[in-house]
Design an enzyme around this catalytic site. Structure first.
Site, PDB file in Angstrom:
ATOM      1  N   ASP A   4      37.938  17.554 -42.568  1.00  0.00           N
ATOM      2  CA  ASP A   4      36.525  17.869 -42.477  1.00  0.00           C
ATOM      3  C   ASP A   4      35.680  16.681 -42.938  1.00  0.00           C
ATOM      4  OD1 ASP A   4      35.243  20.299 -41.732  1.00  0.00           O
ATOM      5  OD2 ASP A   4      34.291  20.265 -43.730  1.00  0.00           O
ATOM      6  N   MET A  31      25.083  31.161 -22.791  1.00  0.00           N
ATOM      7  CA  MET A  31      25.163  29.884 -23.496  1.00  0.00           C
ATOM      8  C   MET A  31      23.773  29.297 -23.734  1.00  0.00           C
ATOM      9  SD  MET A  31      28.270  29.772 -24.115  1.00  0.00           S
ATOM     10  CE  MET A  31      28.552  28.157 -24.815  1.00  0.00           C
ATOM     11  N   ASP A  41      14.764  28.832 -16.838  1.00  0.00           N
ATOM     12  CA  ASP A  41      15.686  29.542 -15.958  1.00  0.00           C
ATOM     13  C   ASP A  41      14.977  29.720 -14.611  1.00  0.00           C
ATOM     14  OD1 ASP A  41      18.382  31.404 -16.876  1.00  0.00           O
ATOM     15  OD2 ASP A  41      17.543  31.733 -14.873  1.00  0.00           O
ATOM     16  N   VAL A  85      24.979  28.134 -14.025  1.00  0.00           N
ATOM     17  CA  VAL A  85      26.276  28.712 -13.658  1.00  0.00           C
ATOM     18  C   VAL A  85      27.347  27.634 -13.403  1.00  0.00           C
ATOM     19  CG1 VAL A  85      25.510  30.931 -12.786  1.00  0.00           C
ATOM     20  CG2 VAL A  85      25.351  28.915 -11.328  1.00  0.00           C
ATOM     21  N   GLU A  86      28.592  28.010 -13.645  1.00  0.00           N
ATOM     22  CA  GLU A  86      29.710  27.050 -13.563  1.00  0.00           C
ATOM     23  C   GLU A  86      30.109  26.840 -12.097  1.00  0.00           C
ATOM     24  OE1 GLU A  86      30.716  25.231 -15.898  1.00  0.00           O
ATOM     25  OE2 GLU A  86      32.857  24.803 -15.796  1.00  0.00           O
ATOM     26  N   LYS A 117      25.463  22.760  -9.908  1.00  0.00           N
ATOM     27  CA  LYS A 117      25.187  21.852 -11.024  1.00  0.00           C
ATOM     28  C   LYS A 117      24.694  20.499 -10.508  1.00  0.00           C
ATOM     29  CE  LYS A 117      28.106  23.679 -14.794  1.00  0.00           C
ATOM     30  NZ  LYS A 117      27.182  24.244 -15.770  1.00  0.00           N
ATOM     31  N   HIS A 119      29.749  20.253 -24.858  1.00  0.00           N
ATOM     32  CA  HIS A 119      30.409  21.534 -24.618  1.00  0.00           C
ATOM     33  C   HIS A 119      30.386  22.414 -25.862  1.00  0.00           C
ATOM     34  CE1 HIS A 119      34.320  23.917 -23.707  1.00  0.00           C
ATOM     35  NE2 HIS A 119      33.274  24.525 -23.196  1.00  0.00           N
ATOM     36  N   ASN A 156      31.462  29.744 -27.213  1.00  0.00           N
ATOM     37  CA  ASN A 156      30.793  31.037 -27.225  1.00  0.00           C
ATOM     38  C   ASN A 156      31.336  31.924 -28.349  1.00  0.00           C
ATOM     39  OD1 ASN A 156      29.348  33.270 -26.382  1.00  0.00           O
ATOM     40  ND2 ASN A 156      30.766  33.807 -24.738  1.00  0.00           N
ATOM     41  N   ASN A 176      40.059  23.106 -23.843  1.00  0.00           N
ATOM     42  CA  ASN A 176      40.537  23.924 -22.725  1.00  0.00           C
ATOM     43  C   ASN A 176      41.767  23.313 -22.067  1.00  0.00           C
ATOM     44  OD1 ASN A 176      38.841  26.116 -22.934  1.00  0.00           O
ATOM     45  ND2 ASN A 176      37.209  25.122 -21.775  1.00  0.00           N
TER      46      ASN A 176
HETATM   47  N1  LIG Z   1      30.281  31.780 -21.399  1.00  0.00           N
HETATM   48  C1  LIG Z   1      31.107  31.008 -22.053  1.00  0.00           C
HETATM   49  O1  LIG Z   1      31.978  31.453 -22.799  1.00  0.00           O
HETATM   50  C2  LIG Z   1      30.977  29.509 -21.947  1.00  0.00           C
HETATM   51  C3  LIG Z   1      31.512  28.696 -22.936  1.00  0.00           C
HETATM   52  C4  LIG Z   1      31.335  27.320 -22.844  1.00  0.00           C
HETATM   53  C5  LIG Z   1      30.654  26.779 -21.772  1.00  0.00           C
HETATM   54  N2  LIG Z   1      30.155  27.596 -20.804  1.00  0.00           N
HETATM   55  C6  LIG Z   1      29.449  26.975 -19.698  1.00  0.00           C
HETATM   56  O2  LIG Z   1      28.041  27.144 -19.867  1.00  0.00           O
HETATM   57  C7  LIG Z   1      27.406  27.254 -18.590  1.00  0.00           C
HETATM   58  C8  LIG Z   1      26.600  28.520 -18.532  1.00  0.00           C
HETATM   59  O3  LIG Z   1      27.459  29.619 -18.729  1.00  0.00           O
HETATM   60  P1  LIG Z   1      26.933  31.061 -19.127  1.00  0.00           P
HETATM   61  O4  LIG Z   1      28.116  31.827 -19.521  1.00  0.00           O
HETATM   62  O5  LIG Z   1      25.807  30.932 -20.049  1.00  0.00           O
HETATM   63  O6  LIG Z   1      26.402  31.582 -17.720  1.00  0.00           O
HETATM   64  P2  LIG Z   1      25.375  32.745 -17.394  1.00  0.00           P
HETATM   65  O7  LIG Z   1      25.719  33.213 -16.053  1.00  0.00           O
HETATM   66  O8  LIG Z   1      25.284  33.703 -18.514  1.00  0.00           O
HETATM   67  O9  LIG Z   1      23.969  31.999 -17.333  1.00  0.00           O
HETATM   68  C9  LIG Z   1      23.625  31.078 -16.372  1.00  0.00           C
HETATM   69  C10 LIG Z   1      22.110  31.089 -16.279  1.00  0.00           C
HETATM   70  O10 LIG Z   1      21.715  29.995 -15.470  1.00  0.00           O
HETATM   71  C11 LIG Z   1      20.612  30.407 -14.693  1.00  0.00           C
HETATM   72  N3  LIG Z   1      20.474  29.490 -13.589  1.00  0.00           N
HETATM   73  C12 LIG Z   1      21.151  29.415 -12.432  1.00  0.00           C
HETATM   74  N4  LIG Z   1      20.691  28.389 -11.690  1.00  0.00           N
HETATM   75  C13 LIG Z   1      19.703  27.807 -12.396  1.00  0.00           C
HETATM   76  C14 LIG Z   1      18.826  26.708 -12.167  1.00  0.00           C
HETATM   77  N5  LIG Z   1      18.864  26.037 -11.029  1.00  0.00           N
HETATM   78  N6  LIG Z   1      17.950  26.369 -13.121  1.00  0.00           N
HETATM   79  C15 LIG Z   1      17.879  27.078 -14.268  1.00  0.00           C
HETATM   80  N7  LIG Z   1      18.667  28.132 -14.523  1.00  0.00           N
HETATM   81  C16 LIG Z   1      19.558  28.494 -13.608  1.00  0.00           C
HETATM   82  C17 LIG Z   1      20.949  31.836 -14.318  1.00  0.00           C
HETATM   83  O11 LIG Z   1      19.784  32.547 -13.920  1.00  0.00           O
HETATM   84  C18 LIG Z   1      21.532  32.363 -15.612  1.00  0.00           C
HETATM   85  O12 LIG Z   1      20.545  32.907 -16.451  1.00  0.00           O
HETATM   86  C19 LIG Z   1      28.515  27.164 -17.572  1.00  0.00           C
HETATM   87  O13 LIG Z   1      28.639  25.841 -17.142  1.00  0.00           O
HETATM   88  C20 LIG Z   1      29.752  27.584 -18.361  1.00  0.00           C
HETATM   89  O14 LIG Z   1      30.940  27.061 -17.853  1.00  0.00           O
HETATM   90  C21 LIG Z   1      30.283  28.943 -20.874  1.00  0.00           C
END
Ligand SMILES: NC(=O)c1ccc[n+]([C@@H]2O[C@H](COP(=O)([O-])OP(=O)(O)OC[C@H]3O[C@@H](n4cnc5c(N)ncnc54)[C@H](O)[C@@H]3O)[C@@H](O)[C@H]2O)c1
Length: 713
Positions: free
Chosen positions: A296, A324, A343, A401-402, A407, A450, A453, A500
């Site tokens: 740490d 996230m 958003d 979204v992923e 993206k 990164h 969650n 991951n």
């Molecule tokens: N959920 C997890 O456990 C986790 C952990 C680490 C990283 N991530 C990554 O974080 C990212 C988001 O994941 P999440 O789980 O929060 O997804 P989510 O689906 O909960 O949220 C995605 C949000 O993005 C918005 N969105 C879509 N297109 C957009 C745009 N053009 N401009 C602005 N907003 C837009 C959607 O309306 C939605 O509210 C992804 O890349 C995911 O891989 C997720």
């Protein structure tokens, strides 16, 4: 000045009272390293013969004494039982000599007094502290117990019940609580701390206070009846054993030491404490937990260097207000960086804000913040459906979204709207940072950030350096992570990054075990017994089977060895829309408990499905399950180190501990391989070579094994 050293000095105040002042040279804090202990011994010897009316022990630093010097522990514990015993007897003689000085003594505590620091304080007759004081015994967190008389003096001072609680939890105790439980005698303003201590001594001299009574109490057996004693300690043992679990022996050992010593005087009780300490210091758990502490510190020092070239961040933005994005906005606002949360959908914004509000309400309920502060934090988040004001952001996090195509479109658009010097960081969990960077005109301003969650809870942030990311971009992202109260680890780009990339081979091993006939509930039990907070099936349910399927595909596309040539239960559950916790069913069923938290129940349908999908039926011993799971995970960690995804074993191990809850008492995957011995690990891995490349040692690992090397040497 009647004593002067590098760590402490003793002066006589105009009142005729001696003042022992800790002020360790070339250090921001006072701590008990060997040198300080040596000087304390000399100073106490001087005090024994000094013509003074009393003693005030204080600190010239911002805090009192943070505790023992943990950097000395590894070599100290390696000296062997006999040497540790001699050391304990020597040090405890100093503390007892201080306790027995022929005049009243008071510790004046400004700020932190933990471990040895508070043991010194309770060796004095009285303690006066500032309101900012934090006291307690965190030793169990290092796998040991207080060794400088803490288990002896604390129960005699504040009662066995409180002492059991303080010592077995390792908690930091605030001044107010310590005062109400009798561990502090007064709380005063910092500017009158020494005067207040002197005034206590004056009251002893005037006969208003009887310090000798306290000494008798601290050096005699506890004044409980045998029945009371039995109730207090047996209850504590039950509670402590179930809270700490079988892998952490320190808390229960501490309570047992206090129980055994309860009927003894100081000398006898100290002897019991020494034996408990020696027993724990010899365990691998203590060695690993001490190493965790050092890791740490290492990460803290590294981050300091890594953020040297950082630009200031006064305004941030996050795109995507989902799970996230909402968490990121909350965390940024909480820690004082205003953030725009954008958003494309109002529902997204509502959800993101609701998440932030929920987190803040929790803080209010815990008394950590008040309504006013909550309002201020919320007003630090600017929810919007437009890009207005985005040019004010110094850093923008992309958390949409992923989907690589979405993206890329979002990132290219974003880049055309932000300032030329704005840093853009993606929160993707799987998509190549370099791949995303191809659509950007200024890829040097781009990297990965990164989060895990849930964002407010998970301490780790992987900062992903793309091929073209500039040092300034990485430095600024590291600095922002630190500002958000997170622990950043800088990694190089590859599918899955560090955590991951290591987690999916582990899930692969899990699927293969099911395919070979293992019962997944047995796998979970075996891995939980190994020390994981949750087994792999449960973890998959929490992550979400949709996320797992998607990420597995990315990993398989990136690494041939991660392709699974079997039909998996994970895929089947995903097809059936059984997504785990979020849909209420997956490997397990979930229903809400009274507090609204998901409660895990067996899922006979999935169990049947899994059994029907197995290609053979074989009974597995837990040992084989653990070996197959851990070999796959450890081998991928080794590959990450060999491939330069991380620079050090410490960063790799801490990524696993902080990111996915690798059992801290085992110290991380590489530390675990070290503890088995590299040759032994290769032998175990070789038993599973037929299962594929994931299980096969690399040439470099075999070379290290033949050269008798390990990862932490
Ligand atoms: N959920 C997890 O456990 C986790 C952990 C680490 C990283 N991530 C990554 O974080 C990212 C988001 O994941 P999440 O789980 O929060 O997804 P989510 O689906 O909960 O949220 C995605 C949000 O993005 C918005 N969105 C879509 N297109 C957009 C745009 N053009 N401009 C602005 N907003 C837009 C959607 O309306 C939605 O509210 C992804 O890349 C995911 O891989 C997720």
């Amino acid at each position: 000045m009647i004593y002067s050293g590098k760590a402490l000095s003793v002066d006589v105040l105009p009142s005729g009272i001696a003042n022992l002042v800790f002020d360790l040279e070339d250090s921001s804090v006072n701590k008990f390293d060997q040198e300080t202990l040596g000087e304390l011994q000399e100073a106490v010897a001087v005090l024994q013969k000094a013509d003074v009316l009393g003693l005030v022990v204080s600190s010239a630093k911002k805090t009192f004494i943070v505790g023992a010097d943990i950097t000395e522990f590894t070599s100290k514990f390696a000296e062997g039982k006999q040497q540790i015993y001699i050391w304990l007897v020597e040090v405890n003689k100093i503390f007892s000599d201080l306790e027995d000085l022929p005049f009243p003594t008071v510790a004046a505590i400004n700020g932190i007094a933990l471990g040895g620091g508070f043991e010194l304080a309770i060796s004095a007759d009285y303690r006066v502290a500032t309101e900012s004081a934090i006291v307690g015994f965190p030793e169990v967190k290092l796998g040991i117990l207080p060794g400088f008389g803490g288990t002896v003096r604390l129960p005699r001072l504040i009662g066995a019940d409180n002492a059991n609680q303080w010592i077995s939890s390792g908690s930091h105790i605030k001044a107010k609580q310590a005062f109400s439980e009798g561990a502090l005698d007064a709380i005063v303003n910092e500017d009158i701390l020494i005067e207040a201590a002197e005034s206590i001594i004056q009251q002893c001299i005037n006969g208003k206070l009887d310090y000798t009574k306290i000494r008798v109490q601290k050096t005699s057996p506890l004044t409980l009846t045998p029945i009371e004693m039995n109730v207090v300690f047996e209850t504590a043992k039950g509670m402590v054993a179930s809270a700490a679990g079988p892998n952490y022996p320190a808390p229960i050992t501490a309570v047992m030491a206090m129980q055994e010593a309860a009927v003894m005087d100081r000398a006898g009780a100290l002897e019991v404490e020494h034996q408990g300490f020696i027993k724990l210091a010899a365990t691998e758990v203590a060695a690993n937990l001490v190493q965790m502490f050092l890791n740490d510190q290492f990460l803290g020092g590294l981050a300091k260097k890594q953020q040297a070239a950082a630009r200031p961040i006064s305004m941030a933005a996050v795109l995507g207000a989902g799970i996230m994005g909402g968490g990121i906005a909350y965390q940024s606002a909480l820690k004082g960086t205003a953030i725009i949360m954008k958003d494309i959908a109002q529902e997204g914004l509502d959800l993101g804000l609701a998440e932030a509000r929920k987190q803040l309400n929790k803080q209010v309920a815990k008394g950590r913040i008040d309504g006013n502060k909550m309002f201020n934090i919320l007003s630090n988040i600017d929810p919007t459906l437009s890009y207005d004001g985005i040019d004010k952001a110094d850093i923008v996090l992309e958390a949409v979204v992923e989907n690589p195509k979405i993206k890329q479109v979002v990132l290219a658009e974003l880049e055309s709207l932000v300032r030329e010097d704005t840093i853009i960081a993606t929160n993707t969990s799987t998509i190549s940072v370099d791949g995303l960077a191809t659509v950007l005109k200024r890829p040097e301003n781009f990297c990965g950030m990164h989060f895990f969650n849930p964002v407010p809870v998970m301490p780790l942030v992987e900062v992903i350096r793309g091929e073209k990311s500039s040092d300034e971009t990485v430095a600024t992202t590291v600095a922002y992570a630190k500002k958000m109260g997170k622990i950043p680890i800088v990694v190089n780009n590859c599918p899955g990054f560090l955590v991951n990339r290591i987690l999916f081979p582990y899930f692969g091993a899990f699927s293969r075990l099911i395919n070979d006939g293992a019962n997944y509930k047995q796998i979970d039990r075996a891995m939980e017994r190994f020390g994981w907070p949750m087994g792999p099936a449960y973890l998959l349910d929490v992550i979400g089977l949709d996320t797992a399927v998607h990420a597995q595909a990315v990993m398989a596309a990136g690494f041939e060895r991660m392709k699974l040539d079997i039909d998996t239960v994970i895929d089947r559950l995903f097809e059936q829309k059984d997504l785990g916790q979020k849909s209420g069913s997956g490997f397990y069923l979930y229903e809400q408990d009274k507090r609204g938290k998901p409660k895990k129940l067996p899922n006979p349908v999935t169990e049947q499905l899994a059994a029907s999908m197995a290609s053979t039926s074989k009974e597995f011993e837990d040992e084989e399950i653990v070996q197959r799971m851990m070999v796959a995970m450890c081998m991928e960690t080794i590959r990450c180190l060999e491939d330069g995804i991380v620079s050090t074993a410490i960063e790799a191990d801490m990524g696993l501990v902080l990111g996915i809850g690798f059992p801290p008492f085992r110290g991380g995957a590489l530390r675990y391989v070290d503890s088995l011995g590299l040759s032994q690990f290769c032998e175990i891995a070789d038993k599973y070579a037929d299962l594929g490349e994931l299980y096969q040692p690399t040439t470099k690992l075999r070379d290290m094994a033949s050269a008798n090397e390990n990862f932490y040497s």
